[in-house]
Write an enzyme that holds these catalytic residues in place. Structure first.
Site, short mmCIF file in Angstrom:
data_model
loop_
_atom_site.label_atom_id
_atom_site.label_comp_id
_atom_site.label_asym_id
_atom_site.label_seq_id
_atom_site.Cartn_x
_atom_site.Cartn_y
_atom_site.Cartn_z
N ALA A 253 0.86 -1.17 0.00
CA ALA A 253 0.00 0.00 0.00
C ALA A 253 0.90 1.23 0.00
CB ALA A 253 -0.87 -0.01 1.23
N GLU B 122 -0.34 -9.35 -0.86
CA GLU B 122 -1.77 -9.63 -0.65
C GLU B 122 -2.53 -9.64 -1.98
OE1 GLU B 122 -2.01 -6.55 2.55
OE2 GLU B 122 -3.02 -8.15 3.63
N GLY C 19 0.67 -5.08 0.86
CA GLY C 19 -0.50 -5.13 -0.03
C GLY C 19 -0.17 -5.73 -1.40
N GLU D 296 4.34 -5.39 7.27
CA GLU D 296 3.52 -4.37 7.93
C GLU D 296 3.93 -4.10 9.38
OE1 GLU D 296 2.32 -6.55 5.75
OE2 GLU D 296 0.68 -5.67 4.59
C1 HXC Z 1 5.07 4.40 -0.95
C2 HXC Z 1 7.04 3.48 -1.64
C3 HXC Z 1 6.66 2.21 -1.13
C4 HXC Z 1 5.37 2.11 -0.52
C5 HXC Z 1 8.63 2.03 -1.99
N1 HXC Z 1 8.26 3.31 -2.17
N2 HXC Z 1 7.67 1.34 -1.36
N3 HXC Z 1 6.25 4.56 -1.54
N4 HXC Z 1 4.62 3.23 -0.44
N5 HXC Z 1 4.90 0.96 -0.04
C6 HXC Z 1 9.02 4.37 -2.79
C7 HXC Z 1 10.17 4.84 -1.90
O1 HXC Z 1 9.72 5.76 -0.92
C8 HXC Z 1 11.07 5.47 -2.94
O2 HXC Z 1 10.55 6.73 -3.28
C9 HXC Z 1 10.88 4.56 -4.18
O3 HXC Z 1 9.64 3.89 -3.98
C10 HXC Z 1 11.98 3.54 -4.32
O4 HXC Z 1 12.08 2.82 -3.11
P1 HXC Z 1 13.45 2.69 -2.27
O5 HXC Z 1 13.07 2.40 -0.86
O6 HXC Z 1 14.34 3.84 -2.53
O7 HXC Z 1 14.08 1.37 -2.95
P2 HXC Z 1 15.01 0.30 -2.28
O8 HXC Z 1 16.02 0.93 -1.38
O9 HXC Z 1 15.50 -0.56 -3.39
O10 HXC Z 1 14.05 -0.58 -1.34
C11 HXC Z 1 13.00 -1.31 -1.91
C12 HXC Z 1 12.04 -1.75 -0.78
C13 HXC Z 1 11.61 -0.53 0.06
C14 HXC Z 1 12.73 -2.80 0.10
C15 HXC Z 1 10.84 -2.42 -1.49
O11 HXC Z 1 11.15 0.48 -0.82
C16 HXC Z 1 10.53 -0.80 1.06
O12 HXC Z 1 10.80 -1.39 2.13
N6 HXC Z 1 9.32 -0.36 0.78
C17 HXC Z 1 8.21 -0.44 1.70
C18 HXC Z 1 7.65 -1.83 1.73
C19 HXC Z 1 6.52 -1.94 2.73
O13 HXC Z 1 6.69 -1.67 3.93
N7 HXC Z 1 5.35 -2.33 2.26
C20 HXC Z 1 4.18 -2.53 3.10
C21 HXC Z 1 3.38 -1.25 3.12
S1 HXC Z 1 2.00 -1.38 4.23
P3 HXC Z 1 11.50 8.07 -3.28
O14 HXC Z 1 10.52 9.17 -3.53
O15 HXC Z 1 12.17 8.10 -1.93
O16 HXC Z 1 12.45 7.78 -4.41
C22 HXC Z 1 0.87 -2.27 3.39
C23 HXC Z 1 -0.46 -2.45 4.09
C24 HXC Z 1 -1.46 -3.16 3.26
O17 HXC Z 1 1.09 -2.69 2.30
C25 HXC Z 1 -2.81 -3.22 3.93
C26 HXC Z 1 -3.62 -1.99 3.74
C27 HXC Z 1 -5.04 -2.15 4.19
#
Ligand code: HXC
Length: 259
Positions: free
Chosen positions: A66, A115, A112, A135
């Site tokens: 998400a 998911e 997500g 998460e």
């Molecule tokens: C918003 C995101 C994002 C996300 C990555 N980006 N994941 N933006 N939401 N979920 C953005 C980063 O901020 C960054 O933007 C760009 O994408 C590239 O990501 P980096 O982090 O620079 O890349 P990298 O270092 O290679 O790392 C990749 C990664 C990391 C390991 C996938 O991005 C990461 O941990 N992302 C979050 C994953 C996460 O926690 N997902 C779960 C979300 S909660 P900028 O602008 O800085 O370049 C969820 C809840 C679902 O999903 C249920 C809802 C009801």
């Protein structure tokens, strides 16, 4: 239909959907979710569509979850609404689709994103794919059906380990766990999905729909999804959640205090 965040195409009775927010690793913001709901509904009603392949733009991510940037102003009620609405219109809608959906996982499938892949009927991963439900690193839990579908696919022990550690697994591990059906080279991903759907296309459509319905009925615990939505909403009331999101945005490790 023209979409802002999706590339779609119908070719030889297959609908191809590419989530196209490569710079944000195809994260699911409100707009993506709303467009997905529309195209899923289209697939259900379009007679020319006999199967669907869903993937992410670029070579790095299927969907990294998400969109965390949208979480900043969320409270418990909004969190619960997000999860319930998304589950109904997108995730459950895919699972309940009469046409098979294949997730072609071309890189990170996190939160997500995993998911979404798990709501699909079949998953194929490229060799570089990494899968996980991170998460809890944000002070949240999965909210789009992940606690239920991961448990169904890999069993309770592995699901609890993956969700509570937040660690990612490789495509090969995911295949061993039964989380994905096949692991292939990234260049072969769509071809492998087409190979499967080309068999399905030759079968009786109503029987295919009935088979999907029956299989899904065998595994769904409706109450579990309700518990997930309510628990997901409650996480937004904690200060650890605020710390988790701010830490992600500030690109630092979170300091959780258990409140
Ligand atoms: C918003 C995101 C994002 C996300 C990555 N980006 N994941 N933006 N939401 N979920 C953005 C980063 O901020 C960054 O933007 C760009 O994408 C590239 O990501 P980096 O982090 O620079 O890349 P990298 O270092 O290679 O790392 C990749 C990664 C990391 C390991 C996938 O991005 C990461 O941990 N992302 C979050 C994953 C996460 O926690 N997902 C779960 C979300 S909660 P900028 O602008 O800085 O370049 C969820 C809840 C679902 O999903 C249920 C809802 C009801």
């Amino acid at each position: 239909m023209i979409y802002q965040n999706l590339i779609t195409e119908v070719k030889e009775h297959l609908l191809y959907i590419t989530i196209n927010r490569e710079k944000s690793l195809n994260a699911l913001n409100r707009s993506v979710l709303s467009e997905l709901a529309t195209v899923i509904d289209f697939a259900k009603h379009a007679d020319e569509v006999r199967g669907v392949i869903i993937t992410g733009a670029g070579e790095k991510a299927f969907v990294a979850g998400a969109d965390i940037k949208e979480f900043a102003d969320y409270d418990g009620k909004k969190g619960e609404e997000l999860a319930r609405d998304g589950q109904q219109k997108v995730f459950n809608a895919i699972e309940n689709s009469p046409k098979p959906f294949i997730a072609a996982i071309n890189g990170f499938a996190l939160g997500g994103g995993l998911e979404l892949a798990m709501a699909c009927h079949i998953r194929i991963a490229s060799e570089n794919a990494k899968l996980g439900l991170p998460e809890v690193t944000l002070g949240l839990i999965p909210g789009y059906g992940g606690t239920q579908r991961l448990t169904q696919l890999v069993g309770k022990g592995r699901a609890i380990e993956m969700i509570t550690t937040a660690n990612m697994i490789t495509a090969v591990q995911a295949e061993k766990f039964g989380l994905v059906n096949y692991v292939v080279a990234q260049t072969d991903l769509i071809g492998k999905a087409e190979e499967i759907l080309n068999f399905v296309k030759q079968r009786a459509p109503l029987a295919v729909a009935a088979a999907i319905r029956a299989v899904i009925a065998s595994v769904n615990e409706v109450d579990g999804y309700k518990v997930e939505v309510e628990s997901f909403g409650k996480c937004f009331e904690t200060s650890d959640f605020k710390e988790g999101v701010v830490a992600f945005l500030e690109k630092r490790k979170p300091q959780f205090v258990g409140k």
